[in-house]
Design an enzyme around this catalytic site. Structure first.
Site, mmCIF file in Angstrom:
data_model
loop_
_atom_site.group_PDB
_atom_site.id
_atom_site.type_symbol
_atom_site.label_atom_id
_atom_site.label_comp_id
_atom_site.label_asym_id
_atom_site.label_seq_id
_atom_site.Cartn_x
_atom_site.Cartn_y
_atom_site.Cartn_z
ATOM 1 N N ASN A 22 0.871 -1.185 0.000
ATOM 2 C CA ASN A 22 0.000 0.000 0.000
ATOM 3 C C ASN A 22 0.903 1.228 0.000
ATOM 4 O OD1 ASN A 22 -1.802 2.045 0.498
ATOM 5 N ND2 ASN A 22 -2.363 1.359 2.564
ATOM 6 N N TRP A 23 0.970 1.890 -1.135
ATOM 7 C CA TRP A 23 1.872 3.052 -1.253
ATOM 8 C C TRP A 23 1.304 4.278 -0.545
ATOM 9 C CZ3 TRP A 23 4.273 3.266 -6.904
ATOM 10 C CH2 TRP A 23 5.147 2.185 -7.061
ATOM 11 N N LYS A 24 0.060 4.218 -0.114
ATOM 12 C CA LYS A 24 -0.583 5.370 0.561
ATOM 13 C C LYS A 24 -0.412 6.624 -0.303
ATOM 14 C CE LYS A 24 -0.079 2.959 4.908
ATOM 15 N NZ LYS A 24 0.093 2.986 6.348
ATOM 16 N N HIS A 26 -9.257 1.049 5.659
ATOM 17 C CA HIS A 26 -7.947 1.232 6.291
ATOM 18 C C HIS A 26 -8.110 2.161 7.497
ATOM 19 C CE1 HIS A 26 -3.798 2.343 6.964
ATOM 20 N NE2 HIS A 26 -3.444 1.297 6.228
ATOM 21 N N GLU A 60 -6.446 4.505 8.492
ATOM 22 C CA GLU A 60 -6.235 5.927 8.178
ATOM 23 C C GLU A 60 -7.485 6.533 7.570
ATOM 24 O OE1 GLU A 60 -2.637 5.259 5.962
ATOM 25 O OE2 GLU A 60 -1.598 4.718 7.817
ATOM 26 N N GLU A 88 -4.661 -5.090 10.970
ATOM 27 C CA GLU A 88 -3.595 -4.101 11.154
ATOM 28 C C GLU A 88 -3.796 -3.378 12.478
ATOM 29 O OE1 GLU A 88 -1.943 -2.839 6.987
ATOM 30 O OE2 GLU A 88 -3.493 -1.462 7.651
ATOM 31 N N GLY A 90 3.361 2.036 10.736
ATOM 32 C CA GLY A 90 4.339 3.091 10.544
ATOM 33 C C GLY A 90 5.174 3.419 11.768
ATOM 34 N N SER A 113 4.092 -2.371 10.168
ATOM 35 C CA SER A 113 5.554 -2.432 10.325
ATOM 36 C C SER A 113 6.147 -3.772 9.899
ATOM 37 C CB SER A 113 5.954 -2.087 11.763
ATOM 38 O OG SER A 113 5.634 -0.736 12.053
ATOM 39 N N GLY A 150 3.049 -1.210 4.174
ATOM 40 C CA GLY A 150 3.050 0.208 3.847
ATOM 41 C C GLY A 150 4.434 0.674 3.439
ATOM 42 N N GLY A 151 5.154 1.276 4.375
ATOM 43 C CA GLY A 151 6.426 1.920 4.069
ATOM 44 C C GLY A 151 7.422 1.039 3.330
#
Ligand SMILES: O=C[C@H](O)COP(=O)(O)O
Length: 256
Positions: free
Chosen positions: A16-18, A103, A105, A173, A179, A218, A239-240
């Site tokens: 997920n590049w967000k 998600h 977020e 999650e 993150g 993470s 994610g990251g």
């Protein structure tokens, strides 16, 4: 019971590049595609969920590879006066085969309730997309010992009737792990995933027993093997570490 009982669940590692990704990011995608094929040919599905602005261009880059593409969110409606929103049909048109819904977020930044997430999952199905439905507890909920109750409630409220192993993926999650570099212990992940599996199977029968359950929060090359080995963890939502091909490949390598 479906044939799924007789076959192991094929894992999925989704990135997920967000809100990250410009034209230059296509180089990372191409590097991923170039390095991935031998692993893909084995036993793991791989997906990238870029920002909507890049979806069409990456769809061109993905042609001939086995990297699937997903959206990060969709509106519940097909079309209409919803400035700034994107429908599931538009994502499909741009090359997506799946979309993340719910998600944390989105739940936090846009006030999305379980009912909203459920409607978005139904929109995904309507468009022919797989719904990747996210759930997870906050740090305060975990500290209060409410993790299992919270995720059970989110699962019940966010997953529509009619969910199957083919049209739905669940991503657990923990909000506090996203993150932050923090992760639950393998035992904690095992407890949650076993509870989710039991709840899905009780409600959906064989479809729930065969549905993919991803862990997210993470996930890095250094912890992927341990987390992916947990029972009822059928892959990762990353994610990251999905932004750099080398890091994402290091996670996928957990399935070599
Ligand atoms: O959708 C992905 C998750 O929010 C995990 O993000 P992270 O890998 O950067 O912790």
């Amino acid at each position: 019971m479906t044939a799924a009982t007789a076959h192991p669940i094929r894992p999925l590692v989704a990135g997920n590049w967000k809100m990250n990704g410009l034209e230059a990011s296509r180089a990372e995608f191409k590097a991923l595609a170039a390095a991935l094929y031998p692993q893909l040919a084995q036993k793991v599905d791989v997906m990238i969920c870029p920002p909507a602005t890049l979806l069409s261009r990456l769809a061109g880059d993905a042609a001939g590879t086995r990297i699937a593409l997903g959206g990060q969110d969709c509106h519940a409606a097909v079309s209409g006066a919803h400035t700034g929103d994107v429908s599931a049909e538009m994502l499909k048109d741009a090359g997506a085969t799946a979309v993340i819904v719910g998600h944390s977020e989105r739940r936090a930044d846009h006030g999305e309730s379980d009912a909203v997430v459920r409607a978005k999952a139904q929109a995904a199905w309507r468009a022919g997309l797989v719904a990747i439905i996210c759930i997870g507890e906050t740090e305060a909920e975990r500290k209060a010992g409410k993790t299992l109750a919270v995720v059970a409630g989110q699962l019940d409220g966010s997953v529509p009737d009619g969910a199957t192993a083919a049209n739905t993926v669940i991503a657990y999650e923990p909000v506090w792990a996203i993150g932050t570099g923090l992760t639950p212990t393998a035992a904690d992940v095992a407890e949650v995933h076993a509870a989710l599996r039991a709840r899905l199977a009780a409600r959906l029968g064989g479809e729930g027993a065969a549905m993919r359950l991803l862990y997210g929060g993470s996930v890095k090359p250094a912890n992927a093997a341990e987390l992916m080995a947990v029972p009822h963890v059928n892959g990762a939502l990353v994610g990251g570490a999905s932004l750099k091909a080398a890091d994402f490949l290091g996670i996928i390598a957990a399935y070599r």
